[in-house]
Design a protein around this motif. Structure first.
Motif, short mmCIF file in Angstrom:
data_model
loop_
_atom_site.label_atom_id
_atom_site.label_comp_id
_atom_site.label_asym_id
_atom_site.label_seq_id
_atom_site.Cartn_x
_atom_site.Cartn_y
_atom_site.Cartn_z
N HIS A 172 13.87 2.12 7.96
CA HIS A 172 13.15 2.30 9.21
C HIS A 172 11.64 2.17 9.04
CE1 HIS A 172 16.91 3.56 11.03
NE2 HIS A 172 17.06 4.48 10.10
N GLU A 173 11.19 2.03 7.83
CA GLU A 173 9.75 1.94 7.58
C GLU A 173 9.32 0.48 7.46
OE1 GLU A 173 9.51 4.15 3.96
OE2 GLU A 173 8.56 5.84 4.97
N LYS A 174 8.07 0.24 7.88
CA LYS A 174 7.49 -1.05 7.59
C LYS A 174 7.09 -1.09 6.12
CE LYS A 174 5.34 -2.19 12.06
NZ LYS A 174 4.05 -2.49 12.72
N PRO A 175 7.23 -2.25 5.48
CA PRO A 175 6.72 -2.37 4.11
C PRO A 175 5.22 -2.08 4.10
CG PRO A 175 8.11 -4.25 4.67
CD PRO A 175 7.87 -3.50 5.95
N THR A 176 4.77 -1.46 3.03
CA THR A 176 3.37 -1.06 2.91
C THR A 176 2.74 -1.68 1.67
OG1 THR A 176 3.82 1.04 4.02
CG2 THR A 176 1.78 0.90 2.73
N VAL A 177 1.53 -2.17 1.82
CA VAL A 177 0.74 -2.65 0.68
C VAL A 177 -0.47 -1.74 0.54
CG1 VAL A 177 -0.66 -4.52 -0.25
CG2 VAL A 177 1.50 -5.04 0.90
N PHE A 178 -0.75 -1.34 -0.68
CA PHE A 178 -1.88 -0.48 -0.96
C PHE A 178 -3.02 -1.31 -1.55
CE2 PHE A 178 1.58 2.33 -0.50
CZ PHE A 178 1.07 3.58 -0.15
N LEU A 179 -4.17 -1.28 -0.92
CA LEU A 179 -5.38 -1.91 -1.44
C LEU A 179 -6.17 -0.82 -2.15
CD1 LEU A 179 -6.41 -4.08 1.66
CD2 LEU A 179 -4.82 -4.66 -0.19
N VAL A 180 -6.19 -0.87 -3.46
CA VAL A 180 -6.71 0.25 -4.25
C VAL A 180 -7.98 -0.15 -4.98
CG1 VAL A 180 -6.20 1.84 -6.15
CG2 VAL A 180 -4.39 1.20 -4.54
N GLY A 181 -9.02 0.67 -4.81
CA GLY A 181 -10.27 0.45 -5.54
C GLY A 181 -10.17 1.01 -6.94
N ALA A 182 -10.35 0.13 -7.93
CA ALA A 182 -10.26 0.55 -9.33
C ALA A 182 -11.59 1.00 -9.89
CB ALA A 182 -9.72 -0.61 -10.18
N GLY A 183 -12.63 1.02 -9.04
CA GLY A 183 -13.93 1.45 -9.51
C GLY A 183 -14.61 0.40 -10.37
N PRO A 184 -15.72 0.77 -11.02
CA PRO A 184 -16.51 -0.21 -11.76
C PRO A 184 -15.98 -0.58 -13.13
CG PRO A 184 -17.52 1.95 -11.92
CD PRO A 184 -16.35 2.09 -10.97
N GLY A 185 -14.94 0.10 -13.60
CA GLY A 185 -14.36 -0.25 -14.90
C GLY A 185 -13.99 0.96 -15.73
N ASP A 186 -14.81 1.98 -15.72
CA ASP A 186 -14.51 3.20 -16.47
C ASP A 186 -13.33 3.90 -15.82
OD1 ASP A 186 -14.41 5.67 -17.68
OD2 ASP A 186 -16.53 6.14 -17.41
N PRO A 187 -12.20 4.05 -16.52
CA PRO A 187 -11.02 4.67 -15.89
C PRO A 187 -11.25 6.11 -15.46
CG PRO A 187 -10.68 4.36 -18.24
CD PRO A 187 -11.93 3.63 -17.91
#
Length: 264
Positions: free
Chosen positions: A7-22
């Motif tokens: 019953h849900e629409k598929p979802t895509v997550f646009l995720v900010g990984a930041g500048p590089g430092d985990p």
């Protein structure tokens, strides 16, 4: 992120990984990465960020770098749509923040038009990480009343930013200018900003690989910008900071007095 139901629409997550430092990832970003079954990874995403992915997740590299072969944007969008419709938990992992020069707006529009849900997870943008790494802010009551974020990489067919007008605005409104993807145009930027009225002794910082162990930077003056970049062999990815906030840098006074001395 939870598995889709019928019953849900598929979802895509646009995720900010930041500048590089985990360590600069948000908790929400870490959770999204850990639950993804398919990750579409930009070129500037730090390798340490991917340590949070589950072992069985597919990692698809879809890098985009100026002057290099890039994955076509249409292909990336179609891939996200296809994988989400198949029931995969799709994360589009972007360096910095998805909505700051990351084409996140374009992708969100395309995904929604295809009938998918979109969730955006903010990340620390490279421009902010760059100034923070030097110990100076974007804004300061004594030096800058605001900040302008602008890209030096114009859309094909576009003339790009009006640098002279930006210079006039930065002078009159006392703004910090943060330029992404501008190193290759440094000489042009220098000439146009000077022509627009920014003083020759305006402090400028160039920060390459902000937040990463290999970070390098130089602080100079606007009239010595191109020469400093060439002398220090700085290149992409780098951010250029223009404005008086750099006068607060502890070592900037001696540097600026010597007109373009590098800071290690």
């Amino acid at each position: 992120m939870q598995p889709h139901t019928v019953h849900e629409k598929p979802t895509v997550f646009l995720v900010g990984a930041g500048p590089g430092d985990p360590e600069l990832l948000t908790i929400k970003a870490v959770k999204a990465i850990a639950q993804a079954t398919v990750l579409l990874v930009d070129d500037l995403v730090g390798r340490g960020v991917l340590a949070y992915a589950q072992p069985g997740a597919r990692q698809i590299y879809v890098g985009k770098r100026g002057g290099c072969a890039s994955t076509p944007q249409h292909f990336i969008e179609q891939l996200m749509i296809r994988e989400a419709r198949r029931g995969e938990r799709v994360v589009r992992l972007k360096g910095g923040d998805p909505f700051i020069f990351g084409r996140g707006g374009e992708e969100a529009e395309r995904l929604r038009a295809a009938g998918l849900e979109v969730e955006v997870v903010s990340g620390i943008t490279a421009g902010l990480a760059a100034t923070t790494s030097l110990g100076v802010p974007w804004t300061h009551r004594a030096h800058a009343h605001g900040v302008v974020l602008v890209t030096g990489h114009a859309h094909p067919g576009s003339s790009g930013p009006d640098w002279r007008s930006l210079a006039k605005t930065c002078v009159s409104a006392r703004l910090t200018l943060v330029i992404y993807m501008g190193v290759a145009l440094a000489r042009c930027l220098q000439e146009e900003l000077l022509a627009g009225g920014l003083p020759a002794d305006t402090p400028v910082g160039v920060i390459q690989h902000a937040s990463l162990p290999q970070q390098r930077h130089v602080v100079t003056t606007l009239d010595a910008l191109a020469l400093a970049i060439e002398r220090e062999c700085l290149g992409s990815p780098a951010v250029i900071i223009v404005g008086d906030v750099l006068r607060g840098l502890p070592t900037a006074q001696s540097c600026l007095s010597e007109k373009g001395q590098a800071l290690a």
